[in-house]
Design an enzyme around this catalytic site. Structure first.
Site, PDB file in Angstrom:
ATOM      1  N   THR A   1       5.817  -2.973  -0.096  1.00 21.54           N
ATOM      2  CA  THR A   1       7.085  -3.417   0.492  1.00 21.54           C
ATOM      3  C   THR A   1       6.965  -3.459   2.014  1.00 21.54           C
ATOM      4  O   THR A   1       7.478  -4.365   2.670  1.00 21.54           O
ATOM      5  CB  THR A   1       8.227  -2.466   0.066  1.00 21.54           C
ATOM      6  OG1 THR A   1       8.288  -2.474  -1.359  1.00 21.54           O
ATOM      7  CG2 THR A   1       9.566  -2.914   0.608  1.00 21.54           C
TER       8      THR A   1
ATOM      9  N   GLU B   1      14.564   5.640  -1.411  1.00 23.16           N
ATOM     10  CA  GLU B   1      13.961   4.367  -1.031  1.00 23.16           C
ATOM     11  C   GLU B   1      13.480   4.382   0.416  1.00 23.16           C
ATOM     12  O   GLU B   1      12.477   3.772   0.756  1.00 23.16           O
ATOM     13  CB  GLU B   1      14.987   3.233  -1.215  1.00 23.16           C
ATOM     14  CG  GLU B   1      15.208   2.846  -2.649  1.00 23.16           C
ATOM     15  CD  GLU B   1      13.986   2.169  -3.226  1.00 23.16           C
ATOM     16  OE1 GLU B   1      13.034   2.890  -3.606  1.00 23.16           O
ATOM     17  OE2 GLU B   1      13.980   0.938  -3.314  1.00 23.16           O
TER      18      GLU B   1
HETATM   19  N1  HSE Z   1      15.184  -6.404  -0.379  1.00 24.78           N
HETATM   20  C1  HSE Z   1      13.979  -5.635  -0.317  1.00 24.78           C
HETATM   21  C2  HSE Z   1      12.846  -6.536   0.117  1.00 24.78           C
HETATM   22  C3  HSE Z   1      13.688  -5.122  -1.704  1.00 24.78           C
HETATM   23  O1  HSE Z   1      12.750  -7.633  -0.415  1.00 24.78           O
HETATM   24  O2  HSE Z   1      12.083  -6.166   0.996  1.00 24.78           O
HETATM   25  C4  HSE Z   1      12.631  -4.091  -1.721  1.00 24.78           C
HETATM   26  O3  HSE Z   1      13.162  -2.848  -1.344  1.00 24.78           O
END
Ligand code: HSE
Length: 285
Positions: A168, A120
């Site tokens: 993201t 990730e």
């Molecule tokens: N918690 C993370 C976000 C999830 O919302 O950016 C995506 O990796």
């Protein structure tokens, strides 16, 4: 050849930013591995044209490195990338389980969480475990710096995925640096309500607990039509609606009999704006 399926996930659930995650029944990625002198990756399926096969740039390559487990890895994507449904996390989780077994590394599912999170880091710049944890462990997960807590839960949901991409990285740039105490208090209350709802398999509490006034409002601006789709889902009976992960997926909690109507309402609302979408009628579990 060893084959492992890992499910899509939804992180945050509104009030649990970077903490909560859930496994969804569908869609899923399937990863096949066989021992090889060095890692080689092939990718097929949903959005595969956007996924690098170079092991140095693929989440799964990072997992193979972390486990010192070179392999020929075939990824069949059921989860489109940049969807908010934990696409890269599912590939990383499936590869972690498969390579751990292929090379008899003997790590537990919980021990594989930080391994899969390495992948990730490659995609989002940070090693978030809030998608890989539920993909590996199932149910509802709570990730903190101190570790992962998992709870089996069963809540019907609709995950609606519009034909648009939100990275993201972009979605993290709009997250505010600070928040008013009043909003923090509200969010803690909502997160607690959601957690109680998960322990009781109660869609009303889970839906109510998805409310978040800190991160979600900033992110919805990145998703064309979000407000209309949310309102349509709520009118059709959803108990709560929020952005799935970093978006553009939208997650609606509900009671089972309302699931079909909610899915149709969300698709219709996007359609009225000229945006194609698909809806997964599935469940947290
Ligand atoms: N918690 C993370 C976000 C999830 O919302 O950016 C995506 O990796």
């Amino acid at each position: 050849m060893l084959t492992v399926r890992a499910p899509a996930t939804s992180a945050n659930l509104g009030s649990g930013f970077d903490v909560f995650g859930v496994a969804l029944g569908t869609p899923a990625d399937v990863v096949r591995v066989e021992r090889a002198p060095e890692t080689r990756i092939t990718v097929t399926g949903a959005g595969s044209q956007y996924i690098p096969e170079d092991p140095a740039q693929n989440t799964v390559g990072a997992v193979a490195d972390a486990l010192d487990a070179p392999a020929h890895i075939k990824i069949d994507k059921g989860i489109r990338p940049a969807s908010g449904l934990g696409s890269s996390a599912a590939s990383a989780a499936a590869a972690a389980v498969a390579l751990n077994a292929l090379y008899d590394r003997g790590l537990s599912r919980a021990e594989l969480v930080p391994v899969a999170a390495e992948g990730e880091a490659l995609v989002s710049g940070e090693a978030h475990a809030d998608n890989v944890a539920p993909s590996l462990l199932g149910g509802f997960t709570v990730v903190t710096d101190d570790g992962v807590t998992q709870l089996d839960a069963s809540i019907p949901v609709v995950a609606c995925l519009p034909e648009m991409s939100v990275s993201t990285r972009d979605a993290r740039e709009v997250v505010p640096d600070s928040a008013a105490l009043e909003d923090v208090v509200d969010t803690v209350g909502n997160a607690a309500t959601l957690t109680v709802g998960m322990t009781r398999d109660d869609p009303d509490l889970v839906g109510r607990g998805m409310e978040d006034a800190i991160v979600t409002p900033e992110r919805t601006a990145l998703i064309d039509g979000y407000d209309r789709v949310r309102d349509a889902a709520l009118e059709a009976g959803a108990t709560g609606v929020t952005v799935s992960g970093a978006g553009p997926g939208i997650l609606a909690a509900c009671h089972r009999p309302d699931q079909g109507a909610i899915a149709a309402a969300m698709i219709d609302a996007f359609d009225a704006l000229g945006i194609e979408s698909r809806a997964y009628q599935t469940r947290i579990g």
